[in-house]
Design a protein around this motif. Structure first.
Motif, PDB file in Angstrom:
ATOM      1  N   GLU A  40       0.846  -1.194   0.000  1.00  0.00           N
ATOM      2  CA  GLU A  40       0.000   0.000   0.000  1.00  0.00           C
ATOM      3  C   GLU A  40       0.882   1.244   0.000  1.00  0.00           C
ATOM      4  O   GLU A  40       2.020   1.212   0.460  1.00  0.00           O
ATOM      5  N   PRO A  41       0.375   2.364  -0.511  1.00  0.00           N
ATOM      6  CA  PRO A  41       1.166   3.595  -0.554  1.00  0.00           C
ATOM      7  C   PRO A  41       1.659   4.013   0.833  1.00  0.00           C
ATOM      8  O   PRO A  41       0.905   3.979   1.804  1.00  0.00           O
ATOM      9  N   CYS A  42       2.950   4.375   0.890  1.00  0.00           N
ATOM     10  CA  CYS A  42       3.509   4.855   2.154  1.00  0.00           C
ATOM     11  C   CYS A  42       4.265   6.165   1.987  1.00  0.00           C
ATOM     12  O   CYS A  42       4.591   6.813   2.977  1.00  0.00           O
ATOM     13  N   TYR A  43       4.543   6.579   0.738  1.00  0.00           N
ATOM     14  CA  TYR A  43       5.297   7.809   0.534  1.00  0.00           C
ATOM     15  C   TYR A  43       5.024   8.392  -0.849  1.00  0.00           C
ATOM     16  O   TYR A  43       4.972   7.654  -1.836  1.00  0.00           O
ATOM     17  N   VAL A  44       4.848   9.715  -0.877  1.00  0.00           N
ATOM     18  CA  VAL A  44       4.768  10.479  -2.126  1.00  0.00           C
ATOM     19  C   VAL A  44       5.633  11.723  -1.933  1.00  0.00           C
ATOM     20  O   VAL A  44       5.429  12.483  -0.993  1.00  0.00           O
ATOM     21  N   PRO A  45       6.626  11.948  -2.818  1.00  0.00           N
ATOM     22  CA  PRO A  45       7.502  13.115  -2.682  1.00  0.00           C
ATOM     23  C   PRO A  45       6.786  14.431  -2.955  1.00  0.00           C
ATOM     24  O   PRO A  45       5.671  14.459  -3.473  1.00  0.00           O
ATOM     25  N   GLU A  46       7.489  15.500  -2.660  1.00  0.00           N
ATOM     26  CA  GLU A  46       6.903  16.836  -2.746  1.00  0.00           C
ATOM     27  C   GLU A  46       6.479  17.236  -4.153  1.00  0.00           C
ATOM     28  O   GLU A  46       5.354  17.663  -4.369  1.00  0.00           O
ATOM     29  N   LEU A  47       7.325  17.132  -5.118  1.00  0.00           N
ATOM     30  CA  LEU A  47       7.047  17.681  -6.435  1.00  0.00           C
ATOM     31  C   LEU A  47       6.687  16.613  -7.463  1.00  0.00           C
ATOM     32  O   LEU A  47       6.988  16.754  -8.649  1.00  0.00           O
ATOM     33  N   SER A  48       6.036  15.564  -7.024  1.00  0.00           N
ATOM     34  CA  SER A  48       5.735  14.445  -7.904  1.00  0.00           C
ATOM     35  C   SER A  48       4.486  13.727  -7.413  1.00  0.00           C
ATOM     36  O   SER A  48       4.133  13.812  -6.242  1.00  0.00           O
ATOM     37  N   ASP A  49       3.856  13.020  -8.301  1.00  0.00           N
ATOM     38  CA  ASP A  49       2.750  12.149  -7.906  1.00  0.00           C
ATOM     39  C   ASP A  49       3.179  10.687  -7.928  1.00  0.00           C
ATOM     40  O   ASP A  49       2.345   9.788  -7.968  1.00  0.00           O
ATOM     41  N   SER A  50       4.491  10.443  -7.896  1.00  0.00           N
ATOM     42  CA  SER A  50       4.999   9.075  -7.804  1.00  0.00           C
ATOM     43  C   SER A  50       4.621   8.509  -6.443  1.00  0.00           C
ATOM     44  O   SER A  50       4.898   9.120  -5.416  1.00  0.00           O
ATOM     45  N   VAL A  51       3.997   7.355  -6.450  1.00  0.00           N
ATOM     46  CA  VAL A  51       3.529   6.713  -5.222  1.00  0.00           C
ATOM     47  C   VAL A  51       4.434   5.520  -4.938  1.00  0.00           C
ATOM     48  O   VAL A  51       4.630   4.661  -5.793  1.00  0.00           O
ATOM     49  N   TYR A  52       4.993   5.485  -3.732  1.00  0.00           N
ATOM     50  CA  TYR A  52       5.878   4.409  -3.310  1.00  0.00           C
ATOM     51  C   TYR A  52       5.211   3.591  -2.209  1.00  0.00           C
ATOM     52  O   TYR A  52       4.580   4.145  -1.318  1.00  0.00           O
ATOM     53  N   CYS A  53       5.404   2.285  -2.264  1.00  0.00           N
ATOM     54  CA  CYS A  53       4.964   1.408  -1.173  1.00  0.00           C
ATOM     55  C   CYS A  53       6.213   0.835  -0.493  1.00  0.00           C
ATOM     56  O   CYS A  53       7.337   0.999  -0.985  1.00  0.00           O
ATOM     57  N   GLY A  54       6.011   0.176   0.618  1.00  0.00           N
ATOM     58  CA  GLY A  54       7.141  -0.380   1.369  1.00  0.00           C
ATOM     59  C   GLY A  54       7.964  -1.350   0.551  1.00  0.00           C
ATOM     60  O   GLY A  54       9.191  -1.389   0.668  1.00  0.00           O
ATOM     61  N   GLN A  55       7.306  -2.129  -0.287  1.00  0.00           N
ATOM     62  CA  GLN A  55       8.031  -3.087  -1.120  1.00  0.00           C
ATOM     63  C   GLN A  55       8.961  -2.372  -2.096  1.00  0.00           C
ATOM     64  O   GLN A  55      10.051  -2.866  -2.402  1.00  0.00           O
ATOM     65  N   ASP A  56       8.572  -1.182  -2.558  1.00  0.00           N
ATOM     66  CA  ASP A  56       9.448  -0.400  -3.438  1.00  0.00           C
ATOM     67  C   ASP A  56      10.750  -0.040  -2.727  1.00  0.00           C
ATOM     68  O   ASP A  56      11.836  -0.135  -3.309  1.00  0.00           O
TER      69      ASP A  56
END
Length: 124
Positions: A40-56
């Motif tokens: 599940e999503p756990c991080y999105v940076p400030e200037l992006s809509d890139s969605v990171y999950c823990g597995q990433d």
């Protein structure tokens, strides 16, 4: 557990991201999702809509949990790949030429031996 901002999916499956201020920027960050819901999503940076999950994070860190944990804890506005690159450039993290594992060279101990294969490691 730390939770900054919010993220949810709309009925079309697109993420709706609400950011809040954290250390140096406006991000979404969810420690509970990182630790307990790896896909599940756990991080999105400030200037992006890139969605990171823990597995990433774990995949970026060659499956080494302690490195993934450090990366998640320290990322605070940028893409995790950017922070990792900074650490490589500054010789804080290095990659063992023998087995490809990450070695924390900048943690004060300046490990000289890979904890995985025992090979001597040096900075470039």
């Amino acid at each position: 557990m730390l939770k900054i901002g919010n993220i949810e999916k709309d009925r079309n499956g697109k993420y709706i991201i609400s950011r809040d201020y954290f250390r140096q920027g406006m991000v979404f960050k969810d420690e509970n999702a990182y630790r307990n819901r790896r896909n599940e999503p756990c991080y999105v940076p400030e200037l992006s809509d890139s969605v990171y999950c823990g597995q990433d994070f774990l995949n970026m860190c060659h499956g080494q949990q302690e490195f993934a944990d450090e990366l998640f804890e320290e990322v605070d506005w940028q893409h995790p790949e950017t922070l990792m690159q900074d650490w490589f450039v500054n010789n804080e993290w290095i990659i063992c030429e023998g087995c490809g594992c990450l070695v924390n060279y900048g943690d004060g101990s300046n490990d000289k031996v890979c904890p995985n294969c025992g090979r001597k490691v040096e900075v470039n």
